[in-house]
Motif scaffolding. Structure first.
Motif, mmCIF file in Angstrom:
data_model
loop_
_atom_site.group_PDB
_atom_site.id
_atom_site.type_symbol
_atom_site.label_atom_id
_atom_site.label_comp_id
_atom_site.label_asym_id
_atom_site.label_seq_id
_atom_site.Cartn_x
_atom_site.Cartn_y
_atom_site.Cartn_z
ATOM 1 N N GLN A 48 0.831 -1.205 0.000
ATOM 2 C CA GLN A 48 0.000 0.000 0.000
ATOM 3 C C GLN A 48 0.865 1.254 0.000
ATOM 4 O O GLN A 48 0.525 2.249 -0.650
ATOM 5 N N THR A 59 0.642 4.255 -2.703
ATOM 6 C CA THR A 59 0.540 5.674 -2.342
ATOM 7 C C THR A 59 1.630 6.485 -3.031
ATOM 8 O O THR A 59 1.364 7.576 -3.563
ATOM 9 N N GLU A 74 -0.244 2.003 -11.302
ATOM 10 C CA GLU A 74 -1.245 2.078 -10.231
ATOM 11 C C GLU A 74 -2.267 0.948 -10.362
ATOM 12 O O GLU A 74 -2.554 0.247 -9.393
ATOM 13 N N ARG A 109 0.780 7.058 -6.668
ATOM 14 C CA ARG A 109 -0.248 8.090 -6.828
ATOM 15 C C ARG A 109 0.320 9.481 -6.566
ATOM 16 O O ARG A 109 0.015 10.431 -7.292
#
Length: 176
Positions: A144, A148, A161, A151
């Motif tokens: 995760q 992040t 992504e 992004r």
């Protein structure tokens, strides 16, 4: 976010091609269609050759590496990588990481991803594959974190992504 991850669970993973932001699989070429495993199609001589004897430039070799990795021929992809004029180029480091990881040498693959990210922290492909390795290891927190980063570095709605989000949602990375 939950809806996005749910929707991504249904994105076909096989539509994502190894080593590229192009969502289409590489088209089979003479390298995988005509050459014995371990050989590549040499553009100048129009024949199959060992990677080290090939006259192809790094760009053509990277296309062969992508195709070989997609076909699951990781050892052959590594052999072509070893023949590059610039094996330390960021994309080469990503390919080294991918091929080693998929060949079962996860720690070595992660070291190559780290080298690629050291050379270019915005290398979204390296981040996606590194995140998929974390998924494979069951470390969803680190996976995760890579999502992040992708992004935050402008990778929203791109291959990196979507592929990593799909891996997180399904618990499985790309199989190629």
């Amino acid at each position: 976010m939950r809806l996005t991850l749910f929707a991504l669970a249904f994105v076909p993973v096989t539509a994502f091609a190894a080593g590229s932001s192009d969502p289409e699989p590489p088209k089979p070429s003479e390298t995988t269609q005509n050459c014995a495993e371990g050989l590549v199609w040499d553009l100048a001589t129009q024949s199959c050759m060992t990677p080290e004897d090939s006259t192809n430039d790094d760009n053509a070799r990277l296309k062969d590496i992508r195709e070989l990795a997609y076909a699951g021929q990781y050892r052959a992809a590594l052999d072509v990588l070893d023949s590059l004029d610039d094996p330390d180029a960021p994309m080469a480091l990503v390919y080294y990481g991918f091929a080693h990881r998929k060949a079962g040498q996860v720690d070595l693959g992660m070291a190559y991803y780290a080298a690629a990210l050291s050379a270019d922290p915005d290398n979204l492909l390296a981040r996606s594959y590194k995140g998929q390795a974390h998924v494979q290891a069951g470390d969803m927190v680190q996976a995760q974190a890579e999502l992040t980063e992708i992004r935050m570095r402008g990778g929203r709605d791109g291959w990196a992504e979507m592929s990593l989000a799909n891996a997180i949602a399904t618990g499985q990375g790309a199989t190629y």
